[in-house]
Write a protein that holds these residues in place. Structure first.
Motif: not given
Length: 250
Positions: A227-231
């Motif tokens: 999820l690091d690059d999500i939002g």
């Protein structure tokens, strides 16, 4: 009252009280660490007291609430949505992308021809209100199987059409909840097409989590490893901008 029911009541009450202060708390390193440790404890406890495939309670038709309110975004006005609503979402597409071997782009008609699940469950909002509704739609796992999700996928991100101050809404769940039998992509509420206020034409139902995880106005799902690059990297719109916990299990 069971331990789980008591815990649900505590979570709803404390959640409503804490939301106003949580963004200020998270401005400090100590505050961020506190939230992260509480979230890990919360997730671990929920998984400990309930089996991996435990079902949320399902209700009888006579328990259905007379009115299921909308919340948050209830009538998107971004480019395209009003036109889709005007033509009955005939051209709406739902995509399955990311870490899959066979990306999908499906119409509502195609989605309605998939195996369907109907369930009557209680929706609990972090603001303190609840409602019982009957939801119908394919299980999320059906889409993931059709797309042949890769073993490297750890999370499913919900992509949505509604705009908020910081951009389009998004949410995410891990693969345990993604393949849960009660996690569905709903297109009907109480036997009727999903109303606009409730997320037409498609919304997620993640029945073991609080309401903000049930993303509305779905345009697709994306399988990701991290999820690091999500939002902003916390896994969801309200997690990034409102201080909400990523894991909202009950």
């Amino acid at each position: 009252m069971s331990i789980l029911m008591k815990r649900r009541a505590v979570l709803l009450g404390s959640g409503a009280l804490m939301l106003g202060a949580c963004s200020k708390i998270q401005q400090s390193d100590a505050g961020r660490g506190l939230f992260e440790s509480v979230e890990d404890w919360h997730k671990g406890l929920q998984r400990f007291v309930r089996a991996r495939d435990a079902l949320a309670r399902e209700y009888a038709p006579e328990d259905i609430s007379p009115f299921f309110r909308g919340n948050g975004s209830t009538d998107p006005q971004n480019d395209g949505y009003p036109q889709h609503a005007a033509n009955g979402f005939a051209d709406w597409r739902f995509t399955v992308t990311g870490l899959v071997e066979r990306p999908l782009s499906l119409s509502l008609d195609q989605i309605m021809r998939l195996p369907q699940r109907t369930q009557i469950t209680r929706h609990d909002c972090v603001e303190g209100w609840s409602a019982i509704g009957q939801w119908t739609g394919p299980q999320l796992s059906t889409f993931l199987d059709l797309a042949r999700v890769r073993d490297s996928a750890n999370y499913i991100v919900f992509r949505c059409a509604d705009d908020y101050t910081q951009g389009r809404y998004y949410e995410s769940i891990d693969m345990i909840d993604a393949i849960h039998p009660q996690t569905i992509i709903a297109h009907r509420l109480n036997g009727e097409p999903l109303p606009i206020r409730n997320g037409a034409p498609l919304r997620a139902r993640v029945e073991r989590q609080l309401g903000y995880k049930h993303a509305k106005y779905l345009t697709g799902v994306e399988a990701v490893a991290s999820l690091d690059d999500i939002g902003l990297g916390k896994g969801g719109y309200w997690e990034d901008y409102g201080g909400y916990q990523w894991y909202a299990g009950m």
